[in-house]
Write a protein that holds these residues in place. Structure first.
Motif, mmCIF file in Angstrom:
data_model
loop_
_atom_site.group_PDB
_atom_site.id
_atom_site.type_symbol
_atom_site.label_atom_id
_atom_site.label_comp_id
_atom_site.label_asym_id
_atom_site.label_seq_id
_atom_site.Cartn_x
_atom_site.Cartn_y
_atom_site.Cartn_z
ATOM 1 N N TRP A 3 0.810 -1.218 0.000
ATOM 2 C CA TRP A 3 0.000 0.000 0.000
ATOM 3 C C TRP A 3 0.841 1.265 0.000
ATOM 4 C CZ3 TRP A 3 -4.621 -0.247 -1.695
ATOM 5 C CH2 TRP A 3 -5.420 -1.355 -1.467
ATOM 6 N N HIS A 4 2.010 1.231 0.609
ATOM 7 C CA HIS A 4 2.845 2.435 0.680
ATOM 8 C C HIS A 4 3.557 2.731 -0.643
ATOM 9 C CE1 HIS A 4 5.634 -0.817 1.922
ATOM 10 N NE2 HIS A 4 6.511 -0.114 1.215
ATOM 11 N N ASP A 5 3.474 1.846 -1.609
ATOM 12 C CA ASP A 5 4.096 2.055 -2.922
ATOM 13 C C ASP A 5 3.148 2.816 -3.848
ATOM 14 O OD1 ASP A 5 6.438 0.568 -2.218
ATOM 15 O OD2 ASP A 5 5.314 -1.289 -2.565
ATOM 16 N N THR A 6 2.738 3.989 -3.413
ATOM 17 C CA THR A 6 1.686 4.714 -4.131
ATOM 18 C C THR A 6 2.072 5.058 -5.569
ATOM 19 O OG1 THR A 6 2.445 6.786 -3.131
ATOM 20 C CG2 THR A 6 0.599 5.672 -2.068
ATOM 21 N N ASP A 29 -14.043 1.067 -5.978
ATOM 22 C CA ASP A 29 -13.472 0.511 -7.204
ATOM 23 C C ASP A 29 -11.945 0.537 -7.145
ATOM 24 O OD1 ASP A 29 -15.978 0.069 -8.332
ATOM 25 O OD2 ASP A 29 -16.018 2.029 -9.311
ATOM 26 N N LEU A 30 -11.399 1.651 -6.686
ATOM 27 C CA LEU A 30 -9.948 1.790 -6.598
ATOM 28 C C LEU A 30 -9.357 0.692 -5.721
ATOM 29 C CD1 LEU A 30 -7.424 3.405 -7.314
ATOM 30 C CD2 LEU A 30 -7.943 4.937 -5.406
ATOM 31 N N LEU A 31 -9.975 0.441 -4.602
ATOM 32 C CA LEU A 31 -9.513 -0.616 -3.699
ATOM 33 C C LEU A 31 -9.484 -1.958 -4.409
ATOM 34 C CD1 LEU A 31 -8.842 -1.583 -0.759
ATOM 35 C CD2 LEU A 31 -11.288 -1.912 -0.487
ATOM 36 N N SER A 32 -10.546 -2.288 -5.109
ATOM 37 C CA SER A 32 -10.615 -3.565 -5.827
ATOM 38 C C SER A 32 -9.563 -3.659 -6.915
ATOM 39 C CB SER A 32 -12.000 -3.740 -6.464
ATOM 40 O OG SER A 32 -12.993 -3.774 -5.495
ATOM 41 N N TRP A 33 -9.382 -2.581 -7.658
ATOM 42 C CA TRP A 33 -8.415 -2.587 -8.760
ATOM 43 C C TRP A 33 -6.991 -2.747 -8.246
ATOM 44 C CZ3 TRP A 33 -10.764 2.275 -11.489
ATOM 45 C CH2 TRP A 33 -12.004 1.940 -12.036
ATOM 46 N N VAL A 34 -6.669 -2.060 -7.154
ATOM 47 C CA VAL A 34 -5.321 -2.177 -6.592
ATOM 48 C C VAL A 34 -5.092 -3.604 -6.113
ATOM 49 C CG1 VAL A 34 -3.785 -1.443 -4.734
ATOM 50 C CG2 VAL A 34 -5.145 0.259 -5.970
ATOM 51 N N MET A 35 -6.050 -4.154 -5.415
ATOM 52 C CA MET A 35 -5.911 -5.520 -4.905
ATOM 53 C C MET A 35 -5.722 -6.529 -6.038
ATOM 54 S SD MET A 35 -6.182 -5.395 -1.507
ATOM 55 C CE MET A 35 -6.517 -7.077 -1.096
ATOM 56 N N ALA A 36 -6.252 -6.229 -7.228
ATOM 57 C CA ALA A 36 -6.176 -7.147 -8.364
ATOM 58 C C ALA A 36 -4.934 -6.933 -9.230
ATOM 59 C CB ALA A 36 -7.431 -6.998 -9.219
ATOM 60 N N LEU A 37 -4.128 -5.915 -8.939
ATOM 61 C CA LEU A 37 -2.944 -5.654 -9.755
ATOM 62 C C LEU A 37 -1.930 -6.785 -9.641
ATOM 63 C CD1 LEU A 37 -2.191 -1.884 -9.026
ATOM 64 C CD2 LEU A 37 -2.985 -2.859 -11.199
ATOM 65 N N ASP A 38 -1.305 -7.115 -10.778
ATOM 66 C CA ASP A 38 -0.205 -8.082 -10.760
ATOM 67 C C ASP A 38 0.923 -7.520 -9.906
ATOM 68 O OD1 ASP A 38 -1.512 -9.844 -12.434
ATOM 69 O OD2 ASP A 38 -0.558 -9.074 -14.251
ATOM 70 N N GLY A 39 1.430 -8.319 -9.027
ATOM 71 C CA GLY A 39 2.535 -7.882 -8.187
ATOM 72 C C GLY A 39 2.113 -7.208 -6.899
ATOM 73 N N CYS A 47 -5.215 -0.790 4.423
ATOM 74 C CA CYS A 47 -5.675 0.300 3.570
ATOM 75 C C CYS A 47 -6.740 1.125 4.288
ATOM 76 C CB CYS A 47 -6.249 -0.273 2.274
ATOM 77 S SG CYS A 47 -6.788 1.009 1.131
ATOM 78 N N ASN A 48 -6.719 2.427 3.999
ATOM 79 C CA ASN A 48 -7.755 3.315 4.513
ATOM 80 C C ASN A 48 -7.961 4.443 3.504
ATOM 81 O OD1 ASN A 48 -5.730 5.325 4.988
ATOM 82 N ND2 ASN A 48 -5.280 4.369 6.959
ATOM 83 N N GLU A 49 -8.838 5.364 3.823
ATOM 84 C CA GLU A 49 -9.163 6.445 2.893
ATOM 85 C C GLU A 49 -7.939 7.300 2.562
ATOM 86 O OE1 GLU A 49 -12.186 10.235 2.675
ATOM 87 O OE2 GLU A 49 -12.827 8.461 3.777
ATOM 88 N N LYS A 50 -7.085 7.523 3.533
ATOM 89 C CA LYS A 50 -5.874 8.326 3.309
ATOM 90 C C LYS A 50 -4.956 7.660 2.280
ATOM 91 C CE LYS A 50 -2.075 10.452 5.829
ATOM 92 N NZ LYS A 50 -1.452 10.657 7.125
ATOM 93 N N VAL A 51 -4.805 6.359 2.367
ATOM 94 C CA VAL A 51 -3.981 5.614 1.417
ATOM 95 C C VAL A 51 -4.575 5.700 0.017
ATOM 96 C CG1 VAL A 51 -3.163 3.304 0.797
ATOM 97 C CG2 VAL A 51 -3.085 4.041 3.180
ATOM 98 N N LEU A 52 -5.887 5.506 -0.084
ATOM 99 C CA LEU A 52 -6.548 5.571 -1.392
ATOM 100 C C LEU A 52 -6.452 6.972 -1.991
ATOM 101 C CD1 LEU A 52 -9.655 3.350 -0.645
ATOM 102 C CD2 LEU A 52 -7.654 2.739 -2.014
ATOM 103 N N ALA A 58 -1.426 10.417 -6.778
ATOM 104 C CA ALA A 58 -0.260 9.984 -7.547
ATOM 105 C C ALA A 58 -0.672 9.605 -8.971
ATOM 106 C CB ALA A 58 0.418 8.805 -6.853
ATOM 107 N N TRP A 59 -1.833 8.991 -9.107
ATOM 108 C CA TRP A 59 -2.351 8.622 -10.425
ATOM 109 C C TRP A 59 -2.631 9.883 -11.244
ATOM 110 C CZ3 TRP A 59 -7.208 4.948 -10.996
ATOM 111 C CH2 TRP A 59 -7.371 4.576 -12.318
ATOM 112 N N LEU A 60 -3.237 10.868 -10.622
ATOM 113 C CA LEU A 60 -3.490 12.150 -11.314
ATOM 114 C C LEU A 60 -2.189 12.791 -11.761
ATOM 115 C CD1 LEU A 60 -6.310 13.629 -9.074
ATOM 116 C CD2 LEU A 60 -6.467 13.191 -11.534
ATOM 117 N N ASP A 61 -1.181 12.781 -10.896
ATOM 118 C CA ASP A 61 0.131 13.336 -11.261
ATOM 119 C C ASP A 61 0.749 12.554 -12.416
ATOM 120 O OD1 ASP A 61 -0.037 15.283 -9.317
ATOM 121 O OD2 ASP A 61 1.245 14.218 -7.882
ATOM 122 N N GLU A 62 0.560 11.251 -12.404
ATOM 123 C CA GLU A 62 1.146 10.386 -13.426
ATOM 124 C C GLU A 62 0.580 10.683 -14.819
ATOM 125 O OE1 GLU A 62 3.601 7.668 -15.078
ATOM 126 O OE2 GLU A 62 3.684 8.420 -13.027
#
Length: 64
Positions: A3-6, A29-39, A47-52, A58-62
């Motif tokens: 989770w800390h690898d944002t 949805d974000l929680l589910s998608w992250v949990m399903a990521l390879d690796g 996980c909590n709201e702050k982590v999400l 970070a996704w917006l910045d990316e």
């Protein structure tokens, strides 16, 4: 990934969902998608709201 690898999570999400605007993604949805990521290997209990929010920002910045 944990989770800390944002930034790594954000990069993986932007590659998996290139046409998606993260501003409109629900945290459930974000929680589910992250949990399903390879690796991704971490407990949902860490996980909590702050982590999400950090992943979403970070996704917006990316994609900017």
């Amino acid at each position: 990934m944990k989770w800390h690898d944002t930034l790594d999570i954000a990069i993986a999400l932007s590659e998996k969902f290139p046409d998606l605007d993260p501003k409109y993604v629900r945290f459930t949805d974000l929680l589910s998608w992250v949990m399903a990521l390879d690796g991704f290997d971490d407990s949902v209990d860490k996980c909590n709201e702050k982590v999400l929010e950090a992943i979403q920002m970070a996704w917006l910045d990316e994609i900017s």
